[in-house]
Design an enzyme around this catalytic site. Structure first.
Site, PDB file in Angstrom:
ATOM      1  N   ASN A 151       0.793  -1.224   0.000  1.00 38.95           N
ATOM      2  CA  ASN A 151       0.000   0.000   0.000  1.00 38.95           C
ATOM      3  C   ASN A 151       0.829   1.279   0.000  1.00 38.95           C
ATOM      4  O   ASN A 151       0.384   2.302  -0.492  1.00 38.95           O
ATOM      5  CB  ASN A 151      -0.958   0.012   1.203  1.00 38.95           C
ATOM      6  N   GLN A 179      -5.021  -3.868  -2.110  1.00 43.56           N
ATOM      7  CA  GLN A 179      -4.564  -2.848  -3.067  1.00 43.56           C
ATOM      8  C   GLN A 179      -4.544  -3.384  -4.507  1.00 43.56           C
ATOM      9  O   GLN A 179      -4.571  -2.608  -5.449  1.00 43.56           O
ATOM     10  CB  GLN A 179      -3.153  -2.365  -2.700  1.00 43.56           C
ATOM     11  N   SER A 199     -11.168  -5.379  -0.566  1.00 38.34           N
ATOM     12  CA  SER A 199     -11.968  -4.314   0.044  1.00 38.34           C
ATOM     13  C   SER A 199     -12.555  -3.441  -1.056  1.00 38.34           C
ATOM     14  O   SER A 199     -11.809  -2.970  -1.931  1.00 38.34           O
ATOM     15  CB  SER A 199     -11.077  -3.482   0.970  1.00 38.34           C
ATOM     16  N   HIS A 201     -13.777  -0.410  -1.176  1.00 38.46           N
ATOM     17  CA  HIS A 201     -13.534   1.041  -1.322  1.00 38.46           C
ATOM     18  C   HIS A 201     -12.216   1.371  -2.012  1.00 38.46           C
ATOM     19  O   HIS A 201     -11.932   2.534  -2.303  1.00 38.46           O
ATOM     20  CB  HIS A 201     -13.663   1.761   0.029  1.00 38.46           C
ATOM     21  N   CYS A 327      -3.277   5.156   7.230  1.00 36.82           N
ATOM     22  CA  CYS A 327      -3.160   4.794   8.645  1.00 36.82           C
ATOM     23  C   CYS A 327      -2.004   5.549   9.279  1.00 36.82           C
ATOM     24  O   CYS A 327      -2.002   5.833  10.456  1.00 36.82           O
ATOM     25  CB  CYS A 327      -2.913   3.302   8.814  1.00 36.82           C
TER      26      CYS A 327
END
Ligand code: PLP
Length: 389
Positions: A151, A179, A199, A201, A327
């Site tokens: 990421n 990713q 994921s 999103h 993050c």
């Protein structure tokens, strides 16, 4: 001022087609998919359709797709779900040193419970090497988890080779493809991968919905208990609108991947070349070729410790980039553990700029960035301009 979004590794804007696919489930189609009446069955049909669409993206079978509330949850499910089938002393897990916290924090938790975890090193270009995995395997290695794409630096990992070695050893292979999914081909009919996290999103779908691919025949202990949804692996009433959106996002990503990855890689390479031409001290971090199509990670030589300031100056120009993963904004100013793992010193590890492109990124936006970054770097040397509001 028109805002420019260059932080697609943090999250992506919803595609309008995805919103349209979701809207009915916020309106007249509100049923609980576990209900046997027509309202419930309409919702169940939407889930079946979403599962099929996600499975198609992976060239998998719908029975191998389990919806979760996030990529983080899928990662937790995979690791804890395998580990819990063994006594801690009989279960060794291998991962890499530069995984997302969704993996690393889960590993820390498992270590507290007595499981043995090995962390594979990475090369200075951000790649996990097969030889490192071979050396780390033990007779009781049950699971290997290495991400498909990183990421922060965007590097693609040799998961085919890593998964083959793992399978030959008799262990399971998990990949965090949060990713990578929707951006590079991941075909489960030919990849020897047993578990894969996604994921929505990150592929122009909604937040709060993910999936774990579980190869037919692979057993997992559930980590959430309740009404038995998702075939008992992940209880909880399903998030029907989000599943409908995830399905549509997966369908679009699959249909457009071939042309979109070429377009993004061209934009990425033009951005890198343009920045390096304007700022000769700028350098690319990570592997030059084995990287995600839309992913750029840069350092600006001599200004590594100014990365946050540069990000804020660009923000003043309406351009959103990041200095690491989303993050890591909780740890502002600290060197990135990923760049440290790649062998950078603390100074350099503080200084990366992550510029990530997506479906709606235009040529003009890339040109604007190529002009804006040198201006921001120039402003760093003008003290009165170096303070941003
Ligand atoms: N794994 C990787 C590689 C990620 O980049 C992210 C999010 O940034 C996650 C896991 C967590 O996914 P989610 O935001 O859906 O929990």
């Amino acid at each position: 001022m028109k805002k420019i979004y260059f932080d697609h590794s943090a999250t992506t804007p919803l595609d309008r087609r995805v919103v349209d696919a979701m809207l009915p489930f916020y309106g007249e189609n509100f049923g609980n998919p576990s209900s046997v009446h027509a309202h419930g069955q309409d919702a169940k049909e939407a889930i079946d359709e979403g599962r099929r669409q996600v499975a198609d993206l992976l060239h998998a079978s719908p029975e191998e797709i389990f919806f979760t509330a996030s990529g983080t949850e899928a990662d937790n499910m995979a690791l804890i779900g395998v580990a819990r089938q063994y006594e801690p002393q009989d279960c060794h897990i291998i991962t890499s040193i530069f995984e997302h916290p969704a993996i690393l924090e889960t590993c820390k938790y498992l270590e507290k419970l007595g499981y043995a975890i090995s962390y594979l090193p990475i090369t200075p270009e951000g790649i996990v090497e097969a030889e490192a995995l071979r050396q780390a395997l033990r007779p009781n290695t049950r699971l290997v988890s290495v991400m498909a794409a990183n990421n922060v630096v965007g590097t693609l990992q040799p998961i085919v080779e890593l998964a083959q070695i793992t399978r030959a050893h008799g262990a399971l292979f998990h990949t965090d493809a949060v990713q990578a999914a929707g951006k590079i081909p991941l075909h489960m009919d030919s990849l020897p991968v047993d578990l894969l996290s996604m994921s929505a999103h990150k592929l122009h779908g909604p937040k709060g919905i993910g999936a774990l691919y579980i190869r037919l025949g692979v057993k997992l202990e559930p980590i959430i208990f309740g009404g038995g949804q998702e075939r008992g692996i992940r209880s909880a009433t399903e998030n029907v609108p989000a599943i409908a959106g995830f399905g549509k996002a997966a369908e679009i990503a699959g249909a457009e991947m071939e042309s979109e990855s070429v377009r993004l890689a061209n934009l990425r390479d033009r951005l890198i070349a343009g920045v390096v031409e304007q700022i000769p001290s700028a350098y690319l971090i990570g592997h030059p070729v084995r990287r995600l199509p839309g992913h750029v990670c840069l350092g600006v030589g001599g200004h590594e410790s100014d990365a946050i300031l540069l990000m804020l100056l660009l923000n003043e120009d309406g351009i959103s980039i990041s200095t690491g993963s989303a993050c890591s904004s909780h740890h502002a100013g600290q060197p990135s553990y990923i760049l440290l793992a790649m062998g950078m010193d603390e100074e350099r590890a503080r200084g990366s700029l992550r510029i990530t492109l997506g479906r709606f990124t235009t040529d003009l936006e890339v040109d604007t960035f190529i002009q804006a970054l040198p201006r921001a770097v120039g402003n760093l040397t003008t003290p009165e301009l170096a303070t941003v509001s």
